[in-house]
Write an enzyme that holds these catalytic residues in place. Structure first.
Site, PDB file in Angstrom:
ATOM      1  N   HIS B  47      46.690  46.081  38.354  1.00  0.00           N
ATOM      2  CA  HIS B  47      47.367  45.899  37.068  1.00  0.00           C
ATOM      3  C   HIS B  47      46.656  46.562  35.900  1.00  0.00           C
ATOM      4  CE1 HIS B  47      50.455  43.258  38.501  1.00  0.00           C
ATOM      5  NE2 HIS B  47      49.585  42.441  39.064  1.00  0.00           N
ATOM      6  N   GLN B 151      46.859  40.145  50.432  1.00  0.00           N
ATOM      7  CA  GLN B 151      47.541  39.140  49.622  1.00  0.00           C
ATOM      8  C   GLN B 151      48.960  38.936  50.125  1.00  0.00           C
ATOM      9  OE1 GLN B 151      46.662  40.568  45.505  1.00  0.00           O
ATOM     10  NE2 GLN B 151      46.627  38.364  45.072  1.00  0.00           N
ATOM     11  N   GLU B 153      52.432  37.608  49.175  1.00  0.00           N
ATOM     12  CA  GLU B 153      53.097  37.266  47.915  1.00  0.00           C
ATOM     13  C   GLU B 153      54.614  37.313  48.019  1.00  0.00           C
ATOM     14  OE1 GLU B 153      50.766  38.559  44.342  1.00  0.00           O
ATOM     15  OE2 GLU B 153      50.454  40.367  45.526  1.00  0.00           O
ATOM     16  N   SER B 178      52.856  33.307  41.799  1.00  0.00           N
ATOM     17  CA  SER B 178      53.895  33.800  40.880  1.00  0.00           C
ATOM     18  C   SER B 178      54.864  34.720  41.605  1.00  0.00           C
ATOM     19  CB  SER B 178      53.276  34.552  39.710  1.00  0.00           C
ATOM     20  OG  SER B 178      52.352  33.734  39.050  1.00  0.00           O
ATOM     21  N   ASP B 179      54.318  35.701  42.346  1.00  0.00           N
ATOM     22  CA  ASP B 179      55.188  36.617  43.076  1.00  0.00           C
ATOM     23  C   ASP B 179      55.937  35.893  44.188  1.00  0.00           C
ATOM     24  OD1 ASP B 179      55.113  39.257  41.946  1.00  0.00           O
ATOM     25  OD2 ASP B 179      53.005  39.344  42.496  1.00  0.00           O
TER      26      ASP B 179
END
Lengths: 264, 256
Positions: B47, B151, B153, B178-179
């Protein structure tokens, strides 16, 4: 683009103004600070390196989120002060001001004639590149708004304090307890009466002439006490100390839990 | 420096670990995290932007104080992963791994043959410029010491979880609430019981497959809660979150 007048008015009206030292050349950290309520970011170019282009990027970052910044420079060298002011930085902080002449050199370096002797270019970033202000308007506004901060950190600075305080354009007088204790021959002995008396003397003289005594605090408790005692310009340490203290708090919590549960 | 801290072995043995993400390209903050006692810093290049030369400076700053490093890259693109491994980081983290195939692509990019397909240059910084080991020794050393963080997600990642967990060179499983919530059609509802159930399932399956599962905390209280739950690897969030928490606590005192 000036922010100094708003800051000076806030202080005059008894509203707290928060400043923090920036020691890492990161425009992102500056954005975080301003977004979280810091009014003035002090770029510490006395002890830490900043490329000139990074400094202007930092000024831009803080301005973009509505904050302002002041640069702490190692001395009152006029060409350097002018370059920093030209970037659109709102003021200069001079550490270890030894006497009236040095304080005067800072004002001369920051302010255009007739107040000072700063070289005049009315199309720099500070002047919004010459858009929206006539050259004379820019000169007057810059002189009026720029923030002039000094720090008293030595015996000789204390001895010349009255003359230093007579300079109208000095806005704030901060204290450097470490250097001050060393200058009196007691390095690190902050509780020595000679040192504590010197600090009290600087604070009361500064307040008596209507200037700010910018104190530096590292804990919420110390800061609450200072604000309650009528300090309006408070400094909350630096990005470095804030990160170190927070990381230490988290890690010591984890480590002491592990020790209590015999995990290592 | 790759392998110096045996971080992969510590993950495998569930030894106590503290990690933290780095979001701002400041070598000095890397040094502070190391001096404060962080074991592993994960540079978040998913990010946040980092120049390649700054990345290597950051790794060097961590190496000065003997702290392990990892980079979160946005995907499994092999040449980028190889370049970063060549800098001397200990591991790679990839977000949103959706399938067994993607996880294998990541392992292939991190490991040299016979485990993977990473391009082999035995004189990079990771190899101490060829000064410490023979090429074949370095290849074996790198394969043994480097770690891989995956990860989970998304819904499809969850569906393929067991196959992903079967890959021996996947060392660490992280999840992204969140994802995950968004992928299940509930963006922003991280606390929904369905999402919580899925998260708990990811954690328990990963732990029973012998994987390391870091637990992220943002306060001392949350850290204690995580430790009481039995998590051995605690993540402190990021430089950004810790600086923010520190500033807020102090500014809050002045501007009530």
């Amino acid at each position: 683009m000036f922010h100094g007048k708003a800051i000076k008015e806030k202080i005059k009206n008894g509203k707290p103004v928060v400043q923090v030292m920036l020691r890492f050349a990161s425009p992102e950290i500056v954005e975080l600070m301003a977004l979280n309520g810091v009014d003035i970011v002090i770029i510490d170019n006395e002890h830490y390196p900043f490329d000139p282009q990074t400094m202007i990027a930092i000024a831009r970052a803080v301005n973009a989120v509505g904050g302002c910044c002041v640069a702490r420079l190692p001395n009152a060298e006029p060409a350097r002060i002018a370059q920093v002011m030209d970037m659109g930085i709102d003021g200069v902080w001079l550490p270890s001001c030894e006497n009236y002449e040095e304080a005067r050199a800072l004002v001369d370096g920051m302010k255009f004639p007739p107040v000072g002797k700063r070289g005049f270019c009315p199309i720099v970033r500070s002047a919004d590149y010459g858009k929206g202000m006539t050259p004379s308007e820019f000169a007057a506004k810059s002189n009026e708004e720029s923030l002039c901060f000094i720090q008293i950190e030595s015996k000789s600075g204390v001895e010349d304090l009255d003359r230093i305080l007579s300079i109208e354009d000095i806005d704030s007088v901060a204290i450097g307890p470490s250097d001050l204790s060393a200058s009196y021959g007691f390095p690190g002995d902050y509780n020595n009466p000679i040192v504590t008396n010197a600090i009290k003397y600087i604070k009361s003289k500064t307040r008596a002439v209507g200037k700010c005594d910018g104190g530096m605090f590292h804990t919420a408790e110390a800061m609450a006490k200072a604000v309650a005692s009528g300090e309006h310009l408070v400094s909350i340490g630096s990005d470095q100390q804030i990160l170190m203290n927070r990381t230490k708090l988290m890690i010591s919590t984890i480590q002491s839990w592990r020790e209590n549960h015999k995990i290592s | 420096m790759l392998g110096r801290n045996n971080i992969r072995e510590k993950m495998k043995n569930k030894e106590p670990l503290i990690s933290c993400m780095l979001r701002f390209p400041v070598p000095a903050t890397m040094e502070i995290l190391a001096l404060a006692g962080v074991d592993l810093v994960i540079i978040d290049n998913e990010h946040y932007p980092f120049n390649p030369q700054t990345l290597i400076d950051l790794v060097r700053a961590a190496d000065v104080h003997g702290m392990a490093t990892c980079v979160r890259v946005p995907n499994c693109e092999p040449t980028r992963i190889a370049q970063i491994m060549d800098m001397g980081v200990d591991g790679i983290m990839v977000p949103s791994v959706d399938s067994y195939e993607e996880a294998m692509q990541l392992v292939n990019a991190v490991k040299y043959p016979p485990l993977g397909t990473r391009g082999f240059c035995p004189i990079t910084r990771a190899a101490s410029y060829g000064m410490k080991m023979k090429p074949d020794e370095f290849a074996a050393f790198s394969n043994e010491k480097s770690f891989v963080i995956v990860q989970i997600e998304t819904k499809s990642g969850v569906a393929d979880l067991e196959k992903i967990l079967s890959i021996p060179d996947v060392d660490v499983i992280e999840y992204g609430p969140s994802d995950l919530a968004a992928s299940y059609g509930m963006p922003g509802h991280n606390d929904d019981p369905q999402i919580q159930t899925i998260v708990n399932e990811i954690i328990s399956k990963a732990l029973s497959a012998g994987k390391d599962v870091p637990y992220m905390v943002h306060s001392p209280e949350a850290a204690i809660e995580a430790l009481e739950k039995g998590f051995t690897h605690i993540s402190l969030g990021s430089d950004q979150q810790m600086i923010t928490a520190g500033i807020r606590a102090l500014v809050g005192e002045v501007k009530k």
